[in-house]
Design a protein around this motif. Sequence first.
Motif, PDB file in Angstrom:
ATOM      1  N   GLU A   1      -1.930  11.066 -10.851  1.00 54.21           N
ATOM      2  CA  GLU A   1      -0.591  10.674 -10.394  1.00 54.21           C
ATOM      3  C   GLU A   1      -0.425   9.159 -10.418  1.00 54.21           C
ATOM      4  O   GLU A   1       0.616   8.634 -10.832  1.00 54.21           O
ATOM      5  N   LEU A   2      -1.466   8.440  -9.987  1.00 51.68           N
ATOM      6  CA  LEU A   2      -1.397   6.977  -9.951  1.00 51.68           C
ATOM      7  C   LEU A   2      -1.319   6.393 -11.351  1.00 51.68           C
ATOM      8  O   LEU A   2      -0.526   5.475 -11.615  1.00 51.68           O
ATOM      9  N   ALA A   3      -2.120   6.910 -12.279  1.00 53.04           N
ATOM     10  CA  ALA A   3      -2.095   6.411 -13.658  1.00 53.04           C
ATOM     11  C   ALA A   3      -0.713   6.609 -14.280  1.00 53.04           C
ATOM     12  O   ALA A   3      -0.212   5.723 -14.992  1.00 53.04           O
ATOM     13  N   LYS A   4      -0.101   7.739 -14.024  1.00 51.42           N
ATOM     14  CA  LYS A   4       1.246   7.987 -14.553  1.00 51.42           C
ATOM     15  C   LYS A   4       2.239   7.010 -13.952  1.00 51.42           C
ATOM     16  O   LYS A   4       3.129   6.500 -14.647  1.00 51.42           O
ATOM     17  N   ARG A   5       2.110   6.739 -12.666  1.00 47.87           N
ATOM     18  CA  ARG A   5       3.016   5.800 -12.013  1.00 47.87           C
ATOM     19  C   ARG A   5       2.867   4.401 -12.604  1.00 47.87           C
ATOM     20  O   ARG A   5       3.854   3.679 -12.771  1.00 47.87           O
ATOM     21  N   LEU A   6       1.622   4.021 -12.941  1.00 47.45           N
ATOM     22  CA  LEU A   6       1.364   2.676 -13.459  1.00 47.45           C
ATOM     23  C   LEU A   6       1.627   2.562 -14.954  1.00 47.45           C
ATOM     24  O   LEU A   6       1.661   1.455 -15.498  1.00 47.45           O
ATOM     25  N   LYS A   7       1.740   3.685 -15.647  1.00 46.42           N
ATOM     26  CA  LYS A   7       2.121   3.721 -17.066  1.00 46.42           C
ATOM     27  C   LYS A   7       1.163   2.923 -17.951  1.00 46.42           C
ATOM     28  O   LYS A   7       1.582   2.155 -18.814  1.00 46.42           O
ATOM     29  N   GLY A   8      -0.115   3.092 -17.697  1.00 48.07           N
ATOM     30  CA  GLY A   8      -1.097   2.439 -18.554  1.00 48.07           C
ATOM     31  C   GLY A   8      -2.164   1.709 -17.775  1.00 48.07           C
ATOM     32  O   GLY A   8      -2.250   0.487 -17.825  1.00 48.07           O
ATOM     33  N   ALA A   9      -2.994   2.443 -17.047  1.00 49.70           N
ATOM     34  CA  ALA A   9      -4.000   1.840 -16.179  1.00 49.70           C
ATOM     35  C   ALA A   9      -5.402   2.014 -16.742  1.00 49.70           C
ATOM     36  O   ALA A   9      -5.683   2.937 -17.504  1.00 49.70           O
TER      37      ALA A   9
ATOM     38  N   SER B   1       0.844  -1.193   0.000  1.00 53.78           N
ATOM     39  CA  SER B   1       0.000   0.000   0.000  1.00 53.78           C
ATOM     40  C   SER B   1       0.878   1.241   0.000  1.00 53.78           C
ATOM     41  O   SER B   1       2.038   1.200   0.405  1.00 53.78           O
ATOM     42  N   PHE B   2       0.305   2.344  -0.452  1.00 54.40           N
ATOM     43  CA  PHE B   2       0.993   3.623  -0.486  1.00 54.40           C
ATOM     44  C   PHE B   2      -0.051   4.715  -0.663  1.00 54.40           C
ATOM     45  O   PHE B   2      -1.254   4.434  -0.758  1.00 54.40           O
ATOM     46  N   PHE B   3       0.401   5.957  -0.708  1.00 55.26           N
ATOM     47  CA  PHE B   3      -0.492   7.088  -0.926  1.00 55.26           C
ATOM     48  C   PHE B   3      -0.062   7.852  -2.172  1.00 55.26           C
ATOM     49  O   PHE B   3       1.117   7.876  -2.529  1.00 55.26           O
ATOM     50  N   VAL B   4      -1.038   8.470  -2.836  1.00 58.25           N
ATOM     51  CA  VAL B   4      -0.753   9.420  -3.909  1.00 58.25           C
ATOM     52  C   VAL B   4      -1.426  10.734  -3.559  1.00 58.25           C
ATOM     53  O   VAL B   4      -2.419  10.774  -2.824  1.00 58.25           O
TER      54      VAL B   4
ATOM     55  N   VAL C   1      -3.419  16.459   4.073  1.00 63.81           N
ATOM     56  CA  VAL C   1      -4.775  16.121   3.640  1.00 63.81           C
ATOM     57  C   VAL C   1      -4.793  15.945   2.125  1.00 63.81           C
ATOM     58  O   VAL C   1      -3.808  16.238   1.442  1.00 63.81           O
ATOM     59  N   ASP C   2      -5.890  15.464   1.617  1.00 65.51           N
ATOM     60  CA  ASP C   2      -6.137  15.257   0.186  1.00 65.51           C
ATOM     61  C   ASP C   2      -5.371  14.073  -0.394  1.00 65.51           C
ATOM     62  O   ASP C   2      -5.442  13.826  -1.607  1.00 65.51           O
ATOM     63  N   GLN C   3      -4.644  13.325   0.428  1.00 66.54           N
ATOM     64  CA  GLN C   3      -3.964  12.138  -0.082  1.00 66.54           C
ATOM     65  C   GLN C   3      -4.968  11.006  -0.311  1.00 66.54           C
ATOM     66  O   GLN C   3      -6.032  10.965   0.299  1.00 66.54           O
ATOM     67  N   VAL C   4      -4.605  10.084  -1.203  1.00 62.03           N
ATOM     68  CA  VAL C   4      -5.462   8.955  -1.565  1.00 62.03           C
ATOM     69  C   VAL C   4      -4.723   7.660  -1.229  1.00 62.03           C
ATOM     70  O   VAL C   4      -3.617   7.412  -1.725  1.00 62.03           O
ATOM     71  N   TYR C   5      -5.339   6.848  -0.381  1.00 58.40           N
ATOM     72  CA  TYR C   5      -4.762   5.566   0.010  1.00 58.40           C
ATOM     73  C   TYR C   5      -4.936   4.553  -1.123  1.00 58.40           C
ATOM     74  O   TYR C   5      -6.000   4.472  -1.741  1.00 58.40           O
ATOM     75  N   VAL C   6      -3.904   3.779  -1.382  1.00 59.71           N
ATOM     76  CA  VAL C   6      -3.917   2.774  -2.452  1.00 59.71           C
ATOM     77  C   VAL C   6      -3.413   1.449  -1.892  1.00 59.71           C
ATOM     78  O   VAL C   6      -2.328   1.388  -1.313  1.00 59.71           O
ATOM     79  N   ARG C   7      -4.196   0.392  -2.061  1.00 57.19           N
ATOM     80  CA  ARG C   7      -3.752  -0.969  -1.724  1.00 57.19           C
ATOM     81  C   ARG C   7      -3.638  -1.758  -3.016  1.00 57.19           C
ATOM     82  O   ARG C   7      -4.559  -1.744  -3.835  1.00 57.19           O
ATOM     83  N   TYR C   8      -2.520  -2.459  -3.208  1.00 59.54           N
ATOM     84  CA  TYR C   8      -2.325  -3.154  -4.480  1.00 59.54           C
ATOM     85  C   TYR C   8      -1.993  -4.625  -4.279  1.00 59.54           C
ATOM     86  O   TYR C   8      -1.457  -5.033  -3.247  1.00 59.54           O
TER      87      TYR C   8
ATOM     88  N   GLY D   1      -0.958   7.958 -19.051  1.00 60.24           N
ATOM     89  CA  GLY D   1      -1.088   6.774 -18.222  1.00 60.24           C
ATOM     90  C   GLY D   1      -2.470   6.156 -18.193  1.00 60.24           C
ATOM     91  O   GLY D   1      -2.673   5.150 -17.509  1.00 60.24           O
ATOM     92  N   ILE D   2      -3.428   6.709 -18.910  1.00 57.97           N
ATOM     93  CA  ILE D   2      -4.795   6.177 -18.904  1.00 57.97           C
ATOM     94  C   ILE D   2      -5.010   5.342 -20.162  1.00 57.97           C
ATOM     95  O   ILE D   2      -4.928   5.850 -21.272  1.00 57.97           O
ATOM     96  N   ARG D   3      -5.306   4.069 -19.966  1.00 56.81           N
ATOM     97  CA  ARG D   3      -5.504   3.177 -21.102  1.00 56.81           C
ATOM     98  C   ARG D   3      -6.970   3.029 -21.473  1.00 56.81           C
ATOM     99  O   ARG D   3      -7.316   2.838 -22.640  1.00 56.81           O
ATOM    100  N   ALA D   4      -7.848   3.084 -20.496  1.00 53.12           N
ATOM    101  CA  ALA D   4      -9.293   2.962 -20.742  1.00 53.12           C
ATOM    102  C   ALA D   4     -10.037   3.445 -19.509  1.00 53.12           C
ATOM    103  O   ALA D   4      -9.469   3.515 -18.405  1.00 53.12           O
TER     104      ALA D   4
END
Length: 328
Positions: free
Chosen positions: A194-202, A22-25, A49-56, A224-227
């Motif tokens: 930010e997350l889409a850019k990090r994933l390079k195609g989400a 997990s991490f935050f963006v 504030v305004d951070q988004v929690y991400v579990r992967y 970074g956005i595929r669909a």
Amino acid sequence: MSVPVHAADPGPGPLTLSGQGSFFVGGRDIQSDTLSTLPAYAPSGTITVDQVYVRYQIPVDPVRPPLVLIHGCCLTGKTWETTPDGRMGWDEFFVRRGFPTYVIDQAWRGRSAISPAQIEAVKMGKAEPDSLPPVFSAGREPAWAIFRFGPEYPKVFPGMQFPLEAQGEFWKQMVADWSAALPVPNPTVPGLSELAKRLKGAVLVSHSQSGIYPFQTAALDRTGIRALVAIEPAACPDPAKDDLAPYKDLPILVLFGDFVDASPRWAPRLKQCRSFVAAANAAGGRAELILLPEIGIHGNSHMLMQDKNSLDIADWLAGWIEKRAGKS
């Protein structure tokens, strides 16, 4: 707990991962003098504030693009996990199908922090009561019709697929919602970018209240956005007001369940999304709108990722993503 085998279930069996965590963006720091009224904690300081929690969760040798699963109103990322009656959730299903999955908690929701500064300022007498943030919760009686379990509480639509025998577990998922106190677009949107850019195609997969967020993210930056997949969105872009250029050549799916025309809340939203899809395609888009009953999948509530046939829907959706968004 054993997991029942369904027609579209790729398990049960052990779930093997190459990674999880997990991490935050996103996020920003604010300084405030109204953080606490408790003697043990200083009222002044800096918080984020305004951070988004991400579990992967990442499968071994992933062969399909990452999915970002975005929950809706009054809920958290739990939406996509184990169903209220104990069946496999979409987060696990898609990992088993070869998709890395990233489940978020929207900004100011779940494990994504809130700020108490406005509330504490009123308690300290430094601000007027009418400055309090408009936080709300959805009671189960009105939510019953919103989630289309039936036309009104406690009536049930015939053939409705939500596991009402486990509704107690579902109501425990409901949390207070701060979205009305936040700016538009919601701080979740730049976090998704930010997350889409990090994933390079989400592939961004939204639900209900968050339905508009992937569209807003694409309008902010397509990188970074595929669909985009909007499941029962509360709103689609307005073709009379919004620029449709960000959606050109972008695979888009708008997906609705059953009983939509019977709902005074959802029928107008379906109509509005139909208008968007038509306008987007006229502008060079690759948008589709699907009603599950029209493809032979019946009885689905607004919470279709938790319905008894949820894995059949996930299987169909996996096929759509594989065809439209390709491999990783």
